[in-house]
Write an enzyme that holds these catalytic residues in place. Structure first.
Site, PDB file in Angstrom:
ATOM      1  N   ASP A   1     -10.853  45.728   2.077  1.00  0.00           N
ATOM      2  CA  ASP A   1     -10.466  44.494   1.396  1.00  0.00           C
ATOM      3  C   ASP A   1      -8.988  44.537   1.031  1.00  0.00           C
ATOM      4  O   ASP A   1      -8.273  43.536   1.123  1.00  0.00           O
ATOM      5  CB  ASP A   1     -11.295  44.312   0.112  1.00  0.00           C
ATOM      6  CG  ASP A   1     -12.720  43.887   0.450  1.00  0.00           C
ATOM      7  OD1 ASP A   1     -13.016  43.721   1.652  1.00  0.00           O
ATOM      8  OD2 ASP A   1     -13.523  43.738  -0.488  1.00  0.00           O
TER       9      ASP A   1
ATOM     10  N   ASP B   1      -6.251  41.870   2.024  1.00  0.00           N
ATOM     11  CA  ASP B   1      -5.434  41.153   1.029  1.00  0.00           C
ATOM     12  C   ASP B   1      -3.947  41.295   1.329  1.00  0.00           C
ATOM     13  O   ASP B   1      -3.164  40.361   1.139  1.00  0.00           O
ATOM     14  CB  ASP B   1      -5.713  41.694  -0.378  1.00  0.00           C
ATOM     15  CG  ASP B   1      -7.066  41.206  -0.883  1.00  0.00           C
ATOM     16  OD1 ASP B   1      -7.637  40.301  -0.237  1.00  0.00           O
ATOM     17  OD2 ASP B   1      -7.549  41.743  -1.892  1.00  0.00           O
TER      18      ASP B   1
ATOM     19  N   LEU C   1       4.685   0.335   1.658  1.00  0.00           N
ATOM     20  CA  LEU C   1       5.819  -0.552   1.374  1.00  0.00           C
ATOM     21  C   LEU C   1       6.855  -0.432   2.470  1.00  0.00           C
ATOM     22  O   LEU C   1       7.059   0.656   3.022  1.00  0.00           O
ATOM     23  CB  LEU C   1       6.476  -0.136   0.054  1.00  0.00           C
ATOM     24  CG  LEU C   1       5.684  -0.370  -1.225  1.00  0.00           C
ATOM     25  CD1 LEU C   1       6.336   0.366  -2.393  1.00  0.00           C
ATOM     26  CD2 LEU C   1       5.608  -1.857  -1.533  1.00  0.00           C
TER      27      LEU C   1
ATOM     28  N   GLU D   1      10.559  -1.464 -10.513  1.00  0.00           N
ATOM     29  CA  GLU D   1       9.972  -0.292 -11.172  1.00  0.00           C
ATOM     30  C   GLU D   1      10.205   0.962 -10.332  1.00  0.00           C
ATOM     31  O   GLU D   1      10.332   0.871  -9.107  1.00  0.00           O
ATOM     32  CB  GLU D   1       8.477  -0.506 -11.432  1.00  0.00           C
ATOM     33  CG  GLU D   1       7.678  -1.030 -10.271  1.00  0.00           C
ATOM     34  CD  GLU D   1       6.247  -1.423 -10.655  1.00  0.00           C
ATOM     35  OE1 GLU D   1       5.323  -0.801 -10.150  1.00  0.00           O
ATOM     36  OE2 GLU D   1       6.079  -2.355 -11.471  1.00  0.00           O
TER      37      GLU D   1
ATOM     38  N   LYS E   1       9.924   4.134  -8.033  1.00  0.00           N
ATOM     39  CA  LYS E   1       8.941   4.533  -7.013  1.00  0.00           C
ATOM     40  C   LYS E   1       8.626   6.008  -7.251  1.00  0.00           C
ATOM     41  O   LYS E   1       9.451   6.894  -7.019  1.00  0.00           O
ATOM     42  CB  LYS E   1       9.522   4.323  -5.614  1.00  0.00           C
ATOM     43  CG  LYS E   1       8.520   4.658  -4.530  1.00  0.00           C
ATOM     44  CD  LYS E   1       9.017   4.136  -3.191  1.00  0.00           C
ATOM     45  CE  LYS E   1       7.977   4.297  -2.105  1.00  0.00           C
ATOM     46  NZ  LYS E   1       7.556   5.662  -1.862  1.00  0.00           N
TER      47      LYS E   1
ATOM     48  N   ARG F   1      -5.746   7.087  -0.794  1.00  0.00           N
ATOM     49  CA  ARG F   1      -5.403   5.954   0.046  1.00  0.00           C
ATOM     50  C   ARG F   1      -5.940   6.121   1.470  1.00  0.00           C
ATOM     51  O   ARG F   1      -6.380   5.165   2.088  1.00  0.00           O
ATOM     52  CB  ARG F   1      -3.878   5.801   0.066  1.00  0.00           C
ATOM     53  CG  ARG F   1      -3.387   4.765   0.998  1.00  0.00           C
ATOM     54  CD  ARG F   1      -1.913   4.534   0.756  1.00  0.00           C
ATOM     55  NE  ARG F   1      -1.418   3.608   1.720  1.00  0.00           N
ATOM     56  CZ  ARG F   1      -0.922   3.963   2.901  1.00  0.00           C
ATOM     57  NH1 ARG F   1      -0.843   5.222   3.226  1.00  0.00           N
ATOM     58  NH2 ARG F   1      -0.486   3.062   3.740  1.00  0.00           N
TER      59      ARG F   1
ATOM     60  N   LYS G   1       9.124  -6.105  -6.705  1.00  0.00           N
ATOM     61  CA  LYS G   1       7.904  -6.860  -6.423  1.00  0.00           C
ATOM     62  C   LYS G   1       8.047  -8.281  -6.954  1.00  0.00           C
ATOM     63  O   LYS G   1       8.483  -8.463  -8.090  1.00  0.00           O
ATOM     64  CB  LYS G   1       6.709  -6.228  -7.154  1.00  0.00           C
ATOM     65  CG  LYS G   1       6.498  -4.772  -6.843  1.00  0.00           C
ATOM     66  CD  LYS G   1       5.405  -4.171  -7.717  1.00  0.00           C
ATOM     67  CE  LYS G   1       5.169  -2.733  -7.307  1.00  0.00           C
ATOM     68  NZ  LYS G   1       4.158  -2.054  -8.116  1.00  0.00           N
TER      69      LYS G   1
ATOM     70  N   LYS H   1      15.272   2.629  -1.416  1.00  0.00           N
ATOM     71  CA  LYS H   1      15.293   4.090  -1.505  1.00  0.00           C
ATOM     72  C   LYS H   1      16.646   4.600  -2.008  1.00  0.00           C
ATOM     73  O   LYS H   1      17.682   3.994  -1.751  1.00  0.00           O
ATOM     74  CB  LYS H   1      15.014   4.696  -0.121  1.00  0.00           C
ATOM     75  CG  LYS H   1      13.610   4.458   0.385  1.00  0.00           C
ATOM     76  CD  LYS H   1      12.605   5.195  -0.485  1.00  0.00           C
ATOM     77  CE  LYS H   1      11.288   5.448   0.182  1.00  0.00           C
ATOM     78  NZ  LYS H   1      11.251   6.435   1.219  1.00  0.00           N
TER      79      LYS H   1
ATOM     80  N   CYS I   1      10.903  13.354  31.090  1.00  0.00           N
ATOM     81  CA  CYS I   1      10.311  14.227  32.088  1.00  0.00           C
ATOM     82  C   CYS I   1       9.564  13.318  33.052  1.00  0.00           C
ATOM     83  O   CYS I   1       8.819  12.437  32.623  1.00  0.00           O
ATOM     84  CB  CYS I   1       9.361  15.197  31.404  1.00  0.00           C
ATOM     85  SG  CYS I   1       8.220  15.970  32.539  1.00  0.00           S
TER      86      CYS I   1
HETATM   87  S1  IVH Z   1       3.226  -0.743  -5.084  1.00  0.00           S
HETATM   88  C1  IVH Z   1       1.213  -3.210  -1.941  1.00  0.00           C
HETATM   89  N1  IVH Z   1       4.606   0.545  -6.875  1.00  0.00           N
HETATM   90  O1  IVH Z   1       4.739   4.098  -2.585  1.00  0.00           O
HETATM   91  C2  IVH Z   1       2.131  -2.239  -2.523  1.00  0.00           C
HETATM   92  N2  IVH Z   1       3.893   1.735  -4.945  1.00  0.00           N
HETATM   93  O2  IVH Z   1       5.541   3.577   0.195  1.00  0.00           O
HETATM   94  C3  IVH Z   1       1.437  -1.168  -3.221  1.00  0.00           C
HETATM   95  N3  IVH Z   1       4.502   4.094  -4.938  1.00  0.00           N
HETATM   96  O3  IVH Z   1       1.546   3.947  -1.164  1.00  0.00           O
HETATM   97  C4  IVH Z   1       2.318  -0.155  -3.729  1.00  0.00           C
HETATM   98  N4  IVH Z   1       5.515   4.095  -6.889  1.00  0.00           N
HETATM   99  O4  IVH Z   1       1.904   5.485  -3.180  1.00  0.00           O
HETATM  100  C5  IVH Z   1       3.990   0.619  -5.691  1.00  0.00           C
HETATM  101  N5  IVH Z   1       5.788   1.569  -8.566  1.00  0.00           N
HETATM  102  C6  IVH Z   1       5.173   1.634  -7.402  1.00  0.00           C
HETATM  103  C7  IVH Z   1       5.089   2.841  -6.664  1.00  0.00           C
HETATM  104  C8  IVH Z   1       4.448   2.838  -5.426  1.00  0.00           C
HETATM  105  C9  IVH Z   1       5.148   4.835  -5.846  1.00  0.00           C
HETATM  106  C10 IVH Z   1       3.987   4.592  -3.647  1.00  0.00           C
HETATM  107  C11 IVH Z   1       2.558   4.255  -3.329  1.00  0.00           C
HETATM  108  C12 IVH Z   1       2.597   3.580  -1.999  1.00  0.00           C
HETATM  109  C13 IVH Z   1       3.908   4.041  -1.466  1.00  0.00           C
HETATM  110  C14 IVH Z   1       4.446   3.071  -0.454  1.00  0.00           C
END
Ligand code: IVH
Length: 709
Positions: free
Chosen positions: A43, A47, A93, A126, A128, A149, A301, A325, A438
Site C-alpha cells: 500500500d 500511495d 451569455l 451586475e 459576472k 446547468r 441585462k 469581459k 491535411c
Molecule cells: S445571467 C440567461 N448573471 O455566466 C442568462 N450569469 O456565460 C443567464 N454568470 O451560465 C445568466 N454571473 O453561470 C448571469 N450575474 C450573472 C452571472 C452569470 C455569472 C454565469 C452563469 C452563466 C454564464 C454565462
C-alpha cells in the site's frame, strides 16, 4: 528515466512522459488490487505512486491527462448523478470585450425592438461571478431540487449537495410563487480556496487550479459530506420556471430574492443609459482585485421582463443580456518549440509549447498560433521569449516576440509540408484560405479521432463514458474508425475486457451509455457529423426545416445534382429554375452558398455517405421538436417570407416570433411559400407572391394571427 528524479527537477517533457507512465502503472495496480484481488506492491508503494502523480500534476496543471488517476480517485463519475431535464432552458451569455461592442449590443436591441420601443430602456449591471451556475427549485416554499446547468437542456441532480451550502435557503421566507426556480452561481471565495488547497496539499491530495474548478469539483461529489466540508457560497441572479411572475423587472426580482433569503450581489446597479452601464463596468473593474471572489466581467441585462420576452434568444444566449469581459491577463515566457495539431476537419493548427508560466492564477504551457500567416506575422521562432495572454476559458494566445531577447543561434520556423500522421500526406491550402489542411480526409488517423470525439461530444450524440482517452485508445487498437463502429463495439466485448482496467461492469456501463443514444434528435445527428460550417444553430435549422433525415438527404441529393451541373457557379445556380433543391437550401435564413458548398462536398463523398446510410439504419432519428405542434398556431409548419419595412416590430423580432410559432422563415418567395407578410414599400417579393398566388398578409393581419397585437 525520471522515476527517481525529484518532481521539482523535472522539465515539462519529462513531466509529460512521467504522467503517462504513472497513469499506466497506477491503472495496472488498481486492477490487480480491485478486480483481481492480487496486489503486486505494498500500500505504501502504491500511495507513493499516487502522490508522485499528484505532485507532478500540481506543478504542471496543464499536463493533467484526461485519464489521470487523480481524476478517478475520489472524484465522482459523471454518470453517478441522476439527470434533470430543465423545464426552462439554462442559457449562456454572449460576450463583448470593448466599448464599441457594448455600443453594438445596445444598438442591436433598439433595432430589434423597432419603433415600438420605450424612450429609455433600463439595464441592470451586475458582476459576472466566476463559478458554476446552478438551478434551485422550490415548491410551496421548500427546496426540492438542485441541478447543474449541464448542456443547458439537461443537468445533473445535485440536490443533496446544494443543501449543504449555507447561502442556499432550505425554505424561502415570505410570499413566493408555489413553483419558484431560482438560478445563480455557486462559487468559492479566494481566501477560502487558498486555505482549502493548503489543507488538500498537506494531506497529499490533488489541489485545484483556481476557485472555479474548486467550486465545480466540490459540487460534483457523489458524497455530500465532502461537499459540506467545502467553503461554497451562492449568489442568486435569475429566474427559471415559476408558477406566477414574481416581478415585472429584474431590479424588483432582485429585491424579492433578498426578501426570500438569498444573497444578491451588492455591486448590482440599475442603469438608464450606456454611459451609466460603462461607469459601473469601470468601477467594478477597479475594485476587482479587492473583491473576496473572482469575477470575470460585468453582465448587462435588460431590466423589463416584457421587453425581454420580445427580444428572445439567438441560439443559446439571450438577446437581452451580454457579458462585458475584463481584459485578458498577460505574461512573458520562453517558447520552447512550435508543434502542429491536426483538427477533425484536417485543419493544421500550430501550437506554441511554452515554459510553464502562471497567467491570472492558472499555469499555461501551450498557446495557439492559429495558422502559418500568424506565425509569419509574429515572426516567432523556437526559443524566443514571447508575450502571451489568456482571457477566460479561451485558449491562450501569443501576442508578440521580445526580439531583443532572441538567442543568437535562432532560425526561422519552417512550416511543415506534410501531416504529422503516419500517412504523412501533403498539406494543402485552398486559394483564399489561411489554413493548411491535411488532404488525407478520413484516412488520416487524426481526423478520424477528431471526428469520433466530436460525434460523442455533449452537444452532438452525447455518449457519456466514451471520453477522449477511450476514443484514442480504441482507435489505436482498431476498434473504432468511424461513428458507426461505436454502435458495433458490442461485437468486441472480449477485446474490451482484455484491456487494462476494464472489468465486466465497466464494459456493461459503456454498452448501456451507447444504447441510451440509439435514439437521437435529428439536429444532434446533423451536428455530430461534423460537416464544416454546420454548427449547432444551422443543424437545428436544417432539422426543423426538413423534419426527417430522408427529406434532408433527398434535397441534398438534388442540390448535389444542381451543383455539379453548374460547377458550383453561384450565379447560374441562383438563376436556374431547375436548380430547385439548391434554391430550397439557400432560401433558408441562415444558410449561404458557402455552407451549401460544404454540405455538397460532404455528402458527395462516398465514404461519408456510407456512414450516414449505416447510421440511419442503426439509429432511431427523432424529428425535431417544433415549438408549436398542436396545430393551434396558424404558422405551425408553414413557410413564411417577410418583405418591406415593418413598423410594429423589428425584422429580426418578427422572424424570431414566426419561428417560435413553428414557421420556417425563408428569404425568397416560391411556390412552396405559404404566407408573404408585406410591410411598407415592399418590392419584387410582393409582386412575385401575387404572380404565384401566395397568400399575402399585411403587418396588422400578421400581428393579429401571431397573437402579438
Ligand atoms: S445571467 C440567461 N448573471 O455566466 C442568462 N450569469 O456565460 C443567464 N454568470 O451560465 C445568466 N454571473 O453561470 C448571469 N450575474 C450573472 C452571472 C452569470 C455569472 C454565469 C452563469 C452563466 C454564464 C454565462
Amino acid at each position: 528515466m525520471s522515476a527517481t528524479k525529484a518532481v521539482d527537477k523535472l522539465n515539462i517533457f519529462e513531466a509529460e512522459q512521467e504522467l503517462a507512465r504513472l497513469a499506466g502503472e497506477i491503472t495496472h495496480h488498481d486492477k490487480r488490487y480491485h478486480q483481481e484481488d492480487a496486489p503486486e506492491i505494498s500500500d505504501a508503494a502504491y500511495d507513493a505512486l499516487v502522490r508522485r502523480n499528484l505532485a507532478i500534476e500540481n506543478r504542471f496543471p496543464d499536463l493533467v491527462r484526461p485519464d489521470s488517476p487523480s481524476t478517478r480517485v475520489g472524484a465522482a463519475p459523471a454518470s453517478g448523478f441522476r439527470k434533470v431535464k430543465h423545464r426552462v432552458r439554462m442559457l449562456s451569455l454572449s460576450n463583448v470585450f470593448s466599448d464599441e461592442e457594448v455600443e453594438d449590443f445596445f444598438a442591436r436591441i433598439e433595432r430589434f425592438l423597432g419603433e415600438n420601443r420605450p424612450e429609455t430602456i433600463a439595464y441592470v449591471a451586475e458582476p459576472k461571478i466566476d463559478g458554476l451556475s446552478c438551478s434551485l427549485r422550490y415548491e410551496n416554499g421548500r427546496l426540492v431540487e438542485g441541478a447543474t446547468r449541464g448542456d443547458g437542456e439537461e443537468g445533473e441532480d445535485i440536490t443533496r449537495n446544494v443543501r449543504t451550502i449555507g447561502d442556499i435557503p432550505d425554505r424561502v421566507a415570505g410570499d413566493a410563487p408555489d413553483v419558484l426556480e431560482v438560478r445563480g452561481e455557486i462559487y468559492m471565495a479566494k481566501d477560502a480556496f487558498l486555505r482549502m488547497n493548503e489543507g488538500l496539499a498537506a494531506e497529499g491530495k490533488k489541489v485545484f487550479a483556481n476557485p472555479r474548478n474548486a467550486a465545480a469539483g466540490s459540487v460534483r461529489q457523489l458524497d455530500p459530506t465532502v461537499t459540506a466540508r467545502r467553503p461554497l457560497q451562492f449568489f442568486a441572479y435569475s429566474l427559471g420556471e415559476v408558477s406566477e411572475q414574481p416581478a415585472k423587472t429584474h431590479w424588483a426580482f432582485l429585491e424579492a430574492l433578498k426578501n426570500w433569503g438569498f444573497q444578491v450581489n451588492p455591486y448590482s446597479e440599475l442603469c438608464r443609459s450606456m454611459d451609466e452601464v460603462l461607469a459601473v463596468y469601470r468601477r467594478i473593474g477597479e475594485e476587482r482585485g479587492t473583491l473576496p471572489y473572482d469575477i470575470d466581467g460585468v453582465v448587462y441585462k435588460v431590466d423589463d421582463f416584457g421587453l425581454r420576452d420580445r427580444l428572445g434568444f439567438v441560439a443559446r444566449a439571450p438577446r437581452w443580456a451580454t457579458a462585458h469581459k475584463f481584459p485578458a491577463e498577460k505574461a512573458v515566457t520562453r517558447l520552447d518549440h512550435i508543434s502542429v495539431q491536426v483538427g477533425r476537419t484536417g485543419k493544421i493548427t500550430p501550437v506554441a509549447n511554452l515554459d510553464p508560466v502562471t497567467v491570472g492564477g492558472v499555469v499555461v504551457s501551450r498557446a495557439t498560433l492559429h495558422n502559418a500567416d500568424e506565425i509569419e506575422r509574429l515572426g516567432v521562432r523556437d526559443g524566443d521569449m514571447v508575450r502571451i495572454q489568456r482571457a477566460g476559458d479561451v485558449i491562450p494566445q501569443v501576442l508578440g516576440v521580445l526580439l531583443d531577447k532572441r538567442p543568437a543561434d535562432s532560425v526561422p520556423f519552417a512550416f511543415p509540408t506534410h501531416c504529422p500522421c503516419p500517412l504523412a500526406t501533403e498539406l494543402a491550402r485552398d486559394a483564399g484560405e489561411v489554413d493548411f489542411r491535411c488532404t488525407g480526409g478520413l484516412a488520416c488517423p487524426h481526423q478520424q479521432v477528431g471526428n469520433l470525439k466530436h460525434f460523442v461530444s455533449r452537444d452532438a450524440l452525447d455518449i457519456e463514458g466514451l471520453g477522449a482517452t477511450h476514443i484514442e485508445a480504441f482507435h489505436a487498437d482498431g476498434l473504432l474508425n468511424t461513428p458507426v463502429d461505436i454502435y458495433r463495439l458490442d461485437r468486441h466485448k472480449d477485446a474490451l475486457l482484455a484491456r487494462e482496467g476494464w472489468g465486466e461492469k465497466a464494459v456493461e456501463n459503456l454498452m448501456k451509455a451507447i444504447e441510451a443514444r440509439r435514439t437521437v434528435p435529428l439536429s444532434k445527428l446533423i451536428f455530430g457529423l461534423g460537416i464544416r460550417q454546420i454548427g449547432q444553430a444551422t443543424a437545428k435549422l436544417l432539422a426543423r426545416s426538413f423534419g426527417t433525415l430522408e427529406a434532408l438527404l433527398e434535397t441534398l441529393d438534388g442540390a448535389i445534382t444542381d451543383w455539379n451541373r453548374h460547377d458550383g457557379d453561384r450565379k447560374l445556380l441562383a438563376g436556374d429554375p431547375e436548380a430547385a433543391s439548391y434554391q430550397e437550401l439557400i432560401a433558408l435564413d441562415g444558410v449561404g452558398h458557402e455552407m451549401v458548398k460544404d454540405m455538397v462536398l460532404f455528402f458527395s463523398e462516398p465514404h461519408n455517405r456510407k456512414i450516414i446510410d449505416d447510421l440511419a439504419e442503426i439509429l432511431t432519428v427523432e424529428a425535431e421538436e417544433v415549438p408549436v405542434t398542436d396545430g393551434s398556431s396558424p404558422f405551425a409548419g408553414k413557410t413564411v417570407v417577410f418583405t418591406g419595412t415593418l413598423t410594429r416590430m423589428g425584422r429580426s423580432e418578427a422572424k424570431a416570433k414566426a419561428e417560435s410559432l413553428g414557421a420556417k422563415v425563408t428569404g425568397s418567395v416560391s411556390k412552396k411559400t405559404d404566407y408573404v407578410i408585406v410591410g411598407a414599400d415592399a418590392g419584387s417579393k410582393a409582386k412575385k407572391a401575387e404572380d404565384l398566388g401566395v397568400a399575402m398578409l399585411s403587418e396588422d393581419e400578421w400581428m393579429d394571427m401571431a397573437g402579438a397585437s
